[in-house]
Design an enzyme around this catalytic site. Structure first.
Site, PDB file in Angstrom:
ATOM      1  NE  ARG A 170      -3.609   2.177   2.740  1.00  0.00           N
ATOM      2  CZ  ARG A 170      -3.541   2.823   3.894  1.00  0.00           C
ATOM      3  NH1 ARG A 170      -2.790   2.344   4.880  1.00  0.00           N
ATOM      4  NH2 ARG A 170      -4.218   3.926   4.094  1.00  0.00           N
ATOM      5  CG  HIS A 174      -1.774   4.838  -0.971  1.00  0.00           C
ATOM      6  ND1 HIS A 174      -2.708   5.297  -0.049  1.00  0.00           N
ATOM      7  CD2 HIS A 174      -2.374   3.787  -1.588  1.00  0.00           C
ATOM      8  CE1 HIS A 174      -3.803   4.560  -0.117  1.00  0.00           C
ATOM      9  NE2 HIS A 174      -3.616   3.631  -1.035  1.00  0.00           N
ATOM     10  CG  HIS A 303      -8.428  -4.331  -2.704  1.00  0.00           C
ATOM     11  ND1 HIS A 303      -9.556  -3.655  -3.111  1.00  0.00           N
ATOM     12  CD2 HIS A 303      -7.537  -3.382  -2.340  1.00  0.00           C
ATOM     13  CE1 HIS A 303      -9.362  -2.346  -3.011  1.00  0.00           C
ATOM     14  NE2 HIS A 303      -8.136  -2.159  -2.538  1.00  0.00           N
ATOM     15  CD1 TRP A 319     -11.595  -6.495  -0.528  1.00  0.00           C
ATOM     16  CD2 TRP A 319      -9.785  -6.088   0.724  1.00  0.00           C
ATOM     17  NE1 TRP A 319     -11.428  -5.134  -0.475  1.00  0.00           N
ATOM     18  CE2 TRP A 319     -10.308  -4.850   0.290  1.00  0.00           C
ATOM     19  CE3 TRP A 319      -8.642  -6.076   1.520  1.00  0.00           C
ATOM     20  CZ2 TRP A 319      -9.738  -3.626   0.624  1.00  0.00           C
ATOM     21  CZ3 TRP A 319      -8.059  -4.853   1.861  1.00  0.00           C
ATOM     22  CH2 TRP A 319      -8.618  -3.647   1.421  1.00  0.00           C
TER      23      TRP A 319
END
Length: 413
Positions: A170, A174, A303, A319
């Site tokens: 992540r 990002h 995910h 998830w």
């Protein structure tokens, strides 16, 4: 980490990305030690008890900051001048200022080259030019050995706690996903996600922890820029958690100013009010970066890793049942499970989300469900649910592209 080498005709400053200096006066001989010029190490990386009483903020408009900045620079120049007179050195002789920490010249060059700044000097005071630092230009390429060592350090973090792997993915995502192809701003190139201004963006909640995890790796691998380190961490994490090899290139040069942080709002929002708005939002965000529908769905497959936390995003749950294993299970569950609105069993959500109706243990974001609502998106969900090899192939290509947004002059190590 301050090194000043100069003559009457030319002086240069090299200030490392971990600069922590306080002016401690003039010493006899060829060396001077500094220790209270502005620190550029991320605030989160310095224990509160060790933080200086006053820091200089890049781009600050506050007059007191500007006055303090000028005072510190003037003090540094004065100390150098005093030292030169005290030792009665000839005007043409060379002056060297070395770090009080006493590291080798090779280490110093590595810090200045990759994480530091190199500035020409606009004003001259007793033969020493002083100026504000500018972004560094990488003069030497990373060696294969340097990258392999950084990889090994990153692998140790994930091996010690596999749950950190998804967060490192992540972080890489990002740090790159702020890119705008029209204005050519944002992206992974300057490594600005280490600045508190970017960490404060809503989509980056909780990533300050990942930045802190990587600080020791940066310190033990000074030739690797923060920007290269953050993207490499994502690549290493994907592979360590069972995913594909992702092509990665080096050469990102760290920005030294928070003024390079892009505005908040460039990362995807998980909920936008309705399924049609979620679909439109996904296209707006990813098309801005230069991706197409197939790449949007492939990247969504990340995910498969991790989970949402109420204190960070307001969403709750994993998830898949294998949150530390990279696979195509995200697509299988998305396609084959019945989804209903609601929080997973035993948890309280702050934002609207979905749960699997059968066990109520797994979640999907509204933008995940949106992939089933649009025909163009849905066909790729079906493809990747049926073919993990194809998913790995397409994800690897798209993720590599993502990590190179906002970069230039990259090279293969």
């Amino acid at each position: 980490n301050c090194f000043v080498q100069g003559s009457r005709k030319r002086e240069q400053w090299q200030v490392g990305s971990t600069v922590q200096m306080a002016l401690i006066g003039a010493m006899s001989g060829p060396s001077l030690a500094f220790s209270a010029l502005p620190s550029r190490v991320p605030v989160h990386a310095i224990p509160a008890s060790q933080q200086p009483p006053q820091r200089l903020a890049s781009g600050a408009s506050d007059g007191s900051h500007q006055e303090a900045s000028a005072t510190l620079v003037a003090s540094a120049a004065a100390a150098v001048a005093v030292a030169a007179r005290a030792t009665k050195r000839p005007a043409s002789s060379r002056l060297r200022v070395v770090r009080a920490a006493g590291v080798s010249g090779e280490e110093a060059a590595a810090v200045g080259r990759r994480g530091g700044v190199l500035a020409g000097c606009a004003a001259t005071v007793t033969g020493l030019g002083l100026c504000w630092p500018k972004p560094a230009v990488a003069t030497e390429k990373l060696t294969k050995q340097a990258v392999e060592k950084a990889r090994a350090d990153l692998e140790q973090i994930i091996k010690g706690d596999p749950n950190k792997g998804p967060t490192l993915v992540r972080l890489a995502w990002h740090s790159s996903g702020s890119y705008d192809k029209v204005s050519k701003t944002g992206g992974s190139g300057p490594g600005t996600i280490r600045f508190k201004e970017e960490l404060a963006h809503g989509g980056n909640a909780g990533l300050d922890k990942a930045v802190a995890w990587l600080e020791p790796v940066k310190q033990s691998n000074p030739s690797v820029s923060y920007a290269d380190l953050y993207t490499l961490a994502g690549v290493v994490a994907i592979k360590a958690l069972g995913g594909p090899d992702v092509p990665w290139r080096a050469g990102r040069v760290d920005s030294m100013s928070p003024s390079d942080v892009t505005p908040d709002g460039r990362l995807p929002n998980a909920y936008n009010g309705s399924a049609p708005k979620d679909v439109s939002h996904l296209r707006d965000v990813f098309y801005r970066m230069g991706f197409n529908d197939q790449e949007i769905v492939a990247l969504s497959g990340a995910h498969a890793l991790g989970r949402c936390h109420a204190d960070a995003s307001g969403f709750v749950g994993p998830w898949t049942p294998t949150p530390t294993t990279f696979n195509n299970l995200y697509f299988k569950l998305l396609q084959n499970s019945a989804w209903e609105e609601g929080c997973i069993k035993g948890e309280t959500c702050k934002n609207p989300q979905y749960r699997d109706a059968a066990s109520q243990q797994f979640m999907m974001l509204p933008t995940d469900i949106a992939l089933l609502k649009d025909p163009s998106f849905k066909k790729y969900v079906e493809l990747y649910a049926d073919d993990q090899k194809l998913f790995y192939q397409d994800f690897s290509k798209a993720f590599s592209t993502l990590l190179e947004l906002g970069t230039k002059n990259l090279y293969t190590v």
